[in-house]
Scaffold this motif. Structure first.
Motif, PDB file in Angstrom:
ATOM      1  N   MET A   1      34.931  17.424  -7.368  1.00  0.00           N
ATOM      2  CA  MET A   1      35.191  18.641  -6.589  1.00  0.00           C
ATOM      3  C   MET A   1      34.831  18.396  -5.125  1.00  0.00           C
ATOM      4  O   MET A   1      33.783  17.849  -4.806  1.00  0.00           O
ATOM      5  N   THR A   2      35.729  18.803  -4.254  1.00  0.00           N
ATOM      6  CA  THR A   2      35.478  18.594  -2.829  1.00  0.00           C
ATOM      7  C   THR A   2      34.542  19.668  -2.293  1.00  0.00           C
ATOM      8  O   THR A   2      34.707  20.851  -2.584  1.00  0.00           O
ATOM      9  N   VAL A   3      33.572  19.244  -1.521  1.00  0.00           N
ATOM     10  CA  VAL A   3      32.642  20.181  -0.897  1.00  0.00           C
ATOM     11  C   VAL A   3      33.274  20.667   0.405  1.00  0.00           C
ATOM     12  O   VAL A   3      33.705  19.865   1.227  1.00  0.00           O
ATOM     13  N   SER A   4      33.376  21.988   0.569  1.00  0.00           N
ATOM     14  CA  SER A   4      34.000  22.507   1.779  1.00  0.00           C
ATOM     15  C   SER A   4      32.998  23.253   2.658  1.00  0.00           C
ATOM     16  O   SER A   4      32.061  23.873   2.161  1.00  0.00           O
ATOM     17  N   PHE A   5      33.216  23.168   3.947  1.00  0.00           N
ATOM     18  CA  PHE A   5      32.314  23.798   4.904  1.00  0.00           C
ATOM     19  C   PHE A   5      32.229  25.310   4.656  1.00  0.00           C
ATOM     20  O   PHE A   5      31.144  25.860   4.501  1.00  0.00           O
ATOM     21  N   GLU A   6      33.395  25.942   4.622  1.00  0.00           N
ATOM     22  CA  GLU A   6      33.374  27.402   4.538  1.00  0.00           C
ATOM     23  C   GLU A   6      32.825  27.923   3.214  1.00  0.00           C
ATOM     24  O   GLU A   6      32.100  28.913   3.188  1.00  0.00           O
ATOM     25  N   THR A   7      33.149  27.251   2.129  1.00  0.00           N
ATOM     26  CA  THR A   7      32.714  27.730   0.816  1.00  0.00           C
ATOM     27  C   THR A   7      31.288  27.307   0.463  1.00  0.00           C
ATOM     28  O   THR A   7      30.526  28.099  -0.091  1.00  0.00           O
ATOM     29  N   LEU A  12      24.623  27.993   3.278  1.00  0.00           N
ATOM     30  CA  LEU A  12      23.281  27.404   3.267  1.00  0.00           C
ATOM     31  C   LEU A  12      22.443  27.860   4.464  1.00  0.00           C
ATOM     32  O   LEU A  12      21.225  27.771   4.450  1.00  0.00           O
ATOM     33  N   PHE A  13      23.121  28.356   5.507  1.00  0.00           N
ATOM     34  CA  PHE A  13      22.404  28.744   6.716  1.00  0.00           C
ATOM     35  C   PHE A  13      22.204  30.254   6.766  1.00  0.00           C
ATOM     36  O   PHE A  13      23.136  31.012   6.543  1.00  0.00           O
ATOM     37  N   THR A  14      20.990  30.680   7.080  1.00  0.00           N
ATOM     38  CA  THR A  14      20.709  32.110   7.213  1.00  0.00           C
ATOM     39  C   THR A  14      21.165  32.571   8.603  1.00  0.00           C
ATOM     40  O   THR A  14      21.406  31.745   9.496  1.00  0.00           O
ATOM     41  N   SER A  15      21.227  33.895   8.777  1.00  0.00           N
ATOM     42  CA  SER A  15      21.593  34.388  10.119  1.00  0.00           C
ATOM     43  C   SER A  15      20.542  33.977  11.134  1.00  0.00           C
ATOM     44  O   SER A  15      20.860  33.694  12.280  1.00  0.00           O
ATOM     45  N   MET A  16      19.284  33.904  10.695  1.00  0.00           N
ATOM     46  CA  MET A  16      18.235  33.438  11.615  1.00  0.00           C
ATOM     47  C   MET A  16      18.490  31.985  12.036  1.00  0.00           C
ATOM     48  O   MET A  16      18.391  31.663  13.218  1.00  0.00           O
ATOM     49  N   LEU A  69      23.980  18.458  -1.289  1.00  0.00           N
ATOM     50  CA  LEU A  69      25.284  19.088  -1.089  1.00  0.00           C
ATOM     51  C   LEU A  69      25.780  18.825   0.339  1.00  0.00           C
ATOM     52  O   LEU A  69      26.957  18.500   0.552  1.00  0.00           O
ATOM     53  N   PHE A  70      24.878  18.946   1.296  1.00  0.00           N
ATOM     54  CA  PHE A  70      25.245  18.675   2.692  1.00  0.00           C
ATOM     55  C   PHE A  70      25.697  17.220   2.843  1.00  0.00           C
ATOM     56  O   PHE A  70      26.695  16.918   3.495  1.00  0.00           O
ATOM     57  N   ARG A  71      24.971  16.313   2.204  1.00  0.00           N
ATOM     58  CA  ARG A  71      25.310  14.890   2.227  1.00  0.00           C
ATOM     59  C   ARG A  71      26.706  14.644   1.648  1.00  0.00           C
ATOM     60  O   ARG A  71      27.516  13.904   2.177  1.00  0.00           O
TER      61      ARG A  71
END
Ligand code: HEM
Length: 80
Positions: A1-7, A12-16, A69-71
């Protein structure tokens, strides 16, 4: 499965995270910034070494599965 930025990566990043880092020119929520290999590598280096998010911020260091996952996203060619 391809890991996508948007999905997979964006959530992974909070609004902070996005807001604070934007102040120093690190655009965590911006695909065109994040898909530049040097920028992605720097973010990877920060989260994998647990330097970011900082311990004083109230957030926890990323667990290994998030770092991995980021990797995978990087290794998969920065899929949008
Ligand atoms: C290129 C990568 C990054 C650089 C160079 C960087 C650098 C910095 C610097 C200089 C600060 C302000 C000083 C400090 O609080 O230590 C900061 C704050 C912060 N960073 Fe990063 N950062 C990076 C990536 C990230 C990432 C990937 C996250 C989250 C996953 C993150 C989360 C935060 C948070 C939450 C703060 C605010 C801390 C607070 O005000 O309590 N940063 N970052």
């Amino acid at each position: 499965m391809t890991v996508s930025f948007e999905t997979d990566i964006l959530p992974l990043f909070t609004s902070m995270d996005k807001e604070h880092m934007s102040h120093v020119g690190v655009e965590l929520g911006d695909y065109s910034y994040m898909s530049q290999p040097d920028n992605a590598s720097e973010v990877y280096s920060q989260v994998s070494s647990a330097k970011m998010p900082p311990s004083g911020s109230g957030e926890q260091p990323w667990p290994e599965d998030k770092v991995q996952l980021f990797r995978e996203w990087m290794d998969g060619g920065y899929e949008r």
